[in-house]
Design a protein around this motif. Structure first.
Motif, short mmCIF file in Angstrom:
data_model
loop_
_atom_site.label_atom_id
_atom_site.label_comp_id
_atom_site.label_asym_id
_atom_site.label_seq_id
_atom_site.Cartn_x
_atom_site.Cartn_y
_atom_site.Cartn_z
N UNK A 54 62.95 -25.98 100.94
CA UNK A 54 63.62 -26.16 102.23
C UNK A 54 64.28 -24.84 102.62
N UNK A 55 63.60 -24.14 103.52
CA UNK A 55 63.95 -22.77 103.88
C UNK A 55 65.01 -22.74 104.97
N UNK A 56 66.07 -21.95 104.73
CA UNK A 56 67.07 -21.70 105.77
C UNK A 56 66.55 -20.56 106.66
N UNK A 57 67.39 -19.91 107.38
CA UNK A 57 67.01 -18.96 108.44
C UNK A 57 66.37 -17.70 107.90
N UNK A 58 65.04 -17.53 108.08
CA UNK A 58 64.36 -16.34 107.57
C UNK A 58 64.42 -15.20 108.59
N UNK A 59 64.48 -13.98 108.07
CA UNK A 59 64.47 -12.81 108.95
C UNK A 59 64.01 -11.61 108.14
N UNK A 60 63.78 -10.49 108.82
CA UNK A 60 63.37 -9.28 108.12
C UNK A 60 62.69 -8.31 109.06
N UNK A 82 69.91 -6.07 105.32
CA UNK A 82 68.70 -6.63 105.90
C UNK A 82 68.63 -6.45 107.39
N UNK A 83 69.75 -6.64 108.08
CA UNK A 83 69.77 -6.48 109.53
C UNK A 83 69.53 -5.03 109.93
N UNK A 84 70.16 -4.12 109.22
CA UNK A 84 69.93 -2.69 109.52
C UNK A 84 68.47 -2.33 109.30
N UNK A 85 67.90 -2.78 108.22
CA UNK A 85 66.50 -2.49 107.95
C UNK A 85 65.59 -3.08 109.01
N UNK A 137 68.87 -10.00 119.19
CA UNK A 137 68.99 -8.59 119.54
C UNK A 137 68.32 -8.30 120.87
N UNK A 138 67.13 -8.86 121.09
CA UNK A 138 66.45 -8.67 122.37
C UNK A 138 67.26 -9.25 123.52
N UNK A 143 78.75 -13.56 114.04
CA UNK A 143 78.90 -12.42 113.13
C UNK A 143 77.68 -11.52 113.14
N UNK A 144 76.48 -12.10 113.04
CA UNK A 144 75.32 -11.20 112.97
C UNK A 144 75.04 -10.53 114.32
N UNK A 145 75.36 -11.21 115.41
CA UNK A 145 75.21 -10.54 116.71
C UNK A 145 76.25 -9.43 116.86
N UNK A 146 77.46 -9.66 116.34
CA UNK A 146 78.48 -8.62 116.39
C UNK A 146 78.06 -7.39 115.62
N UNK A 147 77.46 -7.60 114.43
CA UNK A 147 77.02 -6.45 113.63
C UNK A 147 75.85 -5.73 114.28
N UNK A 148 74.89 -6.48 114.83
CA UNK A 148 73.78 -5.85 115.55
C UNK A 148 74.31 -5.06 116.75
N UNK A 149 75.35 -5.59 117.38
CA UNK A 149 75.95 -4.88 118.49
C UNK A 149 76.57 -3.56 118.05
N UNK A 150 77.22 -3.56 116.88
CA UNK A 150 77.78 -2.31 116.34
C UNK A 150 76.67 -1.30 116.06
N UNK A 151 75.57 -1.76 115.50
CA UNK A 151 74.47 -0.86 115.16
C UNK A 151 73.83 -0.24 116.39
#
Length: 303
Positions: free
Chosen positions: A169-175, A288-291, A185-186, A242-250
């Motif tokens: 049972x897979x949670x949210x995949x990304x990469x 992972x998000x930075x990569x 991000x888009x 949180x992850x949108x905030x970090x992507x925004x910082x990047x």
């Protein structure tokens, strides 16, 4: 890592299955089964060493696909554009049973399910024994029910065929190959509001594609009859905010959020069982998000 095995991956052109297929093909004989309507995706897989065979799992037409696999990694999933339960039950639940019958001599069968089968639990981590429910209806009307139905068929087939099985049972995949975070991000790049649930924050337990590529084959060593059920997720509970905030910082962007009940609630999952079987994940959320950004849009990075 698994080496020297003959492995079938279904749905190998999907977001999760592409990096999984290419990774395991480095040390194994990997076959991919899909319709392959996009010849460029098929060519990319073949270039990575994957033998591609055109199949229609829902109809039971396996074409020239052999059946003598050591491991089967079943990642194919179908979601109709319009709510079509008959079509989605055939393509997900019936297809799983037909595939298991075709590959009944395999040493292990891994069925990729989703934490979207659980009844919402607010901001508490979900364990494998928690109640199931129609989690995704607000956005994908057939998804949770089709996935639960597929699990039921897989559980039956494992017992009927004596086929060692694990349901992941897979949670949210990304990469680097994308994911929900990439779509966010888009949206940020184009000034589009991102929906978050009114019961804020909207928290999930994401897992990077590199960890999936290691954990899925490793779980095959723990397949059994009756089927083993395991949450597959990362080590960190992270909210959309949180992850949108970090992507925004990047990328020098400011996310815009819209609170609503017409979106998914939090789905936090507990991975204690997974860790006991195959160990923890290794890729941290921020790394992972930075990569992901570096792989897809390095020119968007501002730091």
């Amino acid at each position: 890592m698994i080496e020297g095995k003959k492995i079938l991956v279904t749905g190998p052109t999907g977001q999760v299955a592409v990096p999984l297929s290419c990774t395991v093909a480095k040390a194994n004989e990997v076959w991919g089964a899909a319709r392959f309507s996009d010849p460029t995706k098929k060519q990319a897989l073949e270039d990575a060493g994957v033998t591609c065979v055109a199949t229609d799992l829902g109809s039971g037409d396996f074409g020239d696909l052999p059946s003598d696999f050591d491991f089967v990694l079943h990642l194919a999933v179908a979601r109709s554009g319009e709510p079509d339960f008959d079509s989605d039950l055939r393509a997900n639940a019936e297809a799983a049973g037909l595939l298991m019958t075709h590959c009944r001599t395999a040493k292990a069968f891994l069925h990729c399910s989703t934490t979207g089968v659980y009844h919402p639990k607010g901001h508490e981590p979900i364990v494998e024994t928690d109640p199931l429910g129609d989690n995704h209806r607000v956005m994908m009307p057939t998804y949770s029910i089709a996935k639960i139905a597929a699990e039921a068929v897989v559980r039956f087939a494992a017992r009927q065929l004596g086929l060692p099985t694990v349901i992941a049972r897979l949670n949210t995949p990304y990469g680097n190959n994308g994911g929900w975070m990439y779509y966010h991000l888009l949206m940020m790049k184009n000034g589009v509001e991102i929906a978050v649930h009114s019961d804020a924050p909207s928290v999930y337990t994401p897992i990077h594609e590199d960890d999936i590529a290691r954990i899925f084959p490793a779980l095959c060593e723990h397949a059994k009859v009756p089927a083993e059920i395991v949450n597959v997720c990362g080590q960190e509970h992270v909210s959309i905010e949180e992850w949108c905030g970090y992507l925004g910082e990047l990328c020098g962007l400011e996310p815009k959020f819209k609170k609503t009940d017409a979106t998914l609630e939090s789905v936090m999952s507990d991975n204690a069982k997974m860790r006991a079987l195959v160990g923890p994940t290794e890729v941290s959320g921020k790394d992972g998000l930075r990569r992901m950004v570096e792989a897809r849009h390095p020119d968007w990075l501002v730091r």
